[in-house]
Design a protein around this motif. Structure first.
Motif, mmCIF file in Angstrom:
data_model
loop_
_atom_site.group_PDB
_atom_site.id
_atom_site.type_symbol
_atom_site.label_atom_id
_atom_site.label_comp_id
_atom_site.label_asym_id
_atom_site.label_seq_id
_atom_site.Cartn_x
_atom_site.Cartn_y
_atom_site.Cartn_z
ATOM 1 N N ASN A 48 9.696 2.637 2.879
ATOM 2 C CA ASN A 48 8.964 3.884 3.120
ATOM 3 C C ASN A 48 7.654 3.912 2.341
ATOM 4 O OD1 ASN A 48 11.019 4.696 4.765
ATOM 5 N ND2 ASN A 48 11.879 6.174 3.341
ATOM 6 N N LYS A 49 7.680 3.368 1.131
ATOM 7 C CA LYS A 49 6.480 3.358 0.287
ATOM 8 C C LYS A 49 5.359 2.551 0.942
ATOM 9 C CE LYS A 49 6.096 1.188 -3.921
ATOM 10 N NZ LYS A 49 6.450 0.940 -5.322
ATOM 11 N N ASP A 58 2.651 10.671 2.320
ATOM 12 C CA ASP A 58 3.592 10.716 1.209
ATOM 13 C C ASP A 58 4.873 9.984 1.613
ATOM 14 O OD1 ASP A 58 5.904 12.573 -0.339
ATOM 15 O OD2 ASP A 58 4.105 12.062 -1.496
ATOM 16 N N ARG A 59 5.495 9.329 0.662
ATOM 17 C CA ARG A 59 6.722 8.574 0.937
ATOM 18 C C ARG A 59 7.842 9.465 1.472
ATOM 19 N NH1 ARG A 59 9.147 5.555 -4.046
ATOM 20 N NH2 ARG A 59 9.965 7.615 -4.423
ATOM 21 N N SER A 60 7.927 10.696 0.974
ATOM 22 C CA SER A 60 8.986 11.601 1.437
ATOM 23 C C SER A 60 8.796 11.983 2.908
ATOM 24 C CB SER A 60 9.053 12.846 0.558
ATOM 25 O OG SER A 60 7.848 13.578 0.636
ATOM 26 N N THR A 61 7.545 12.076 3.349
ATOM 27 C CA THR A 61 7.269 12.382 4.761
ATOM 28 C C THR A 61 7.779 11.250 5.648
ATOM 29 O OG1 THR A 61 5.310 13.647 4.153
ATOM 30 C CG2 THR A 61 5.452 12.894 6.437
ATOM 31 N N GLY A 63 10.086 9.092 4.884
ATOM 32 C CA GLY A 63 11.550 9.096 4.791
ATOM 33 C C GLY A 63 12.184 10.141 5.690
ATOM 34 N N LYS A 64 11.576 11.323 5.718
ATOM 35 C CA LYS A 64 12.109 12.410 6.549
ATOM 36 C C LYS A 64 12.127 12.024 8.014
ATOM 37 C CE LYS A 64 11.025 17.069 8.133
ATOM 38 N NZ LYS A 64 10.182 18.244 7.933
#
Length: 102
Positions: A48-49, A58-61, A63-64
Motif C-alpha cells: 500500500n505504501k 495516503d497509505r490508509s486511503t 488500504g481502504k
C-alpha cells in the motif's frame, strides 16, 4: 516491525476492462475513477505504501479501497448510501418537471 500481510488482489479480464473504462470515461465521477486507478495499481503488485507514493495518496486511503475491492469487488468502489431524511420527491415528479421545462 512485521510487515502486514495484504489480501491478494487479482483481477479477472472483465474486472480489469471495467476498471480501465471507469478511469477513462469523461462522465465517471472523479472519486470513482481514482478508486479504480488505486485498484488497478494494486493489482500490479506492491505494498500500500508503494501504491500510495506512486499515486500521491495516503497509505490508509489505498488500504481502504484495496480492502473494499477484495471484499465486494467492483461494487465496493461505488459510494454507499448516506444517512439523512428520505426523499420527498419521487422520480416520476422529477421527470414531469424536466419534461415541462423542455
Amino acid at each position: 516491525m512485521a510487515v502486514q500481510q495484504l489480501a491478494p488482489l487479482t483481477l479477472s479480464d472483465e474486472e480489469r476492462a471495467e476498471l480501465k473504462s471507469l478511469t477513462m470515461r469523461r462522465k465517471t465521477a472523479q472519486a470513482l475513477a481514482l478508486r479504480a486507478r488505486i485498484v488497478l495499481t494494486c493489482a500490479e503488485g506492491g505494498q500500500n505504501k508503494e501504491v500510495a507514493a506512486k499515486l500521491g495518496l495516503d497509505r490508509s486511503t489505498v488500504g481502504k479501497w484495496r480492502r473494499r475491492f477484495v471484499e465486494r469487488r467492483v461494487d465496493g468502489l461505488h459510494d454507499e448510501p448516506r444517512s439523512g431524511a428520505p426523499r420527498t420527491v419521487d422520480d416520476a415528479r422529477i421527470e414531469a418537471v424536466i419534461v415541462w421545462m423542455i
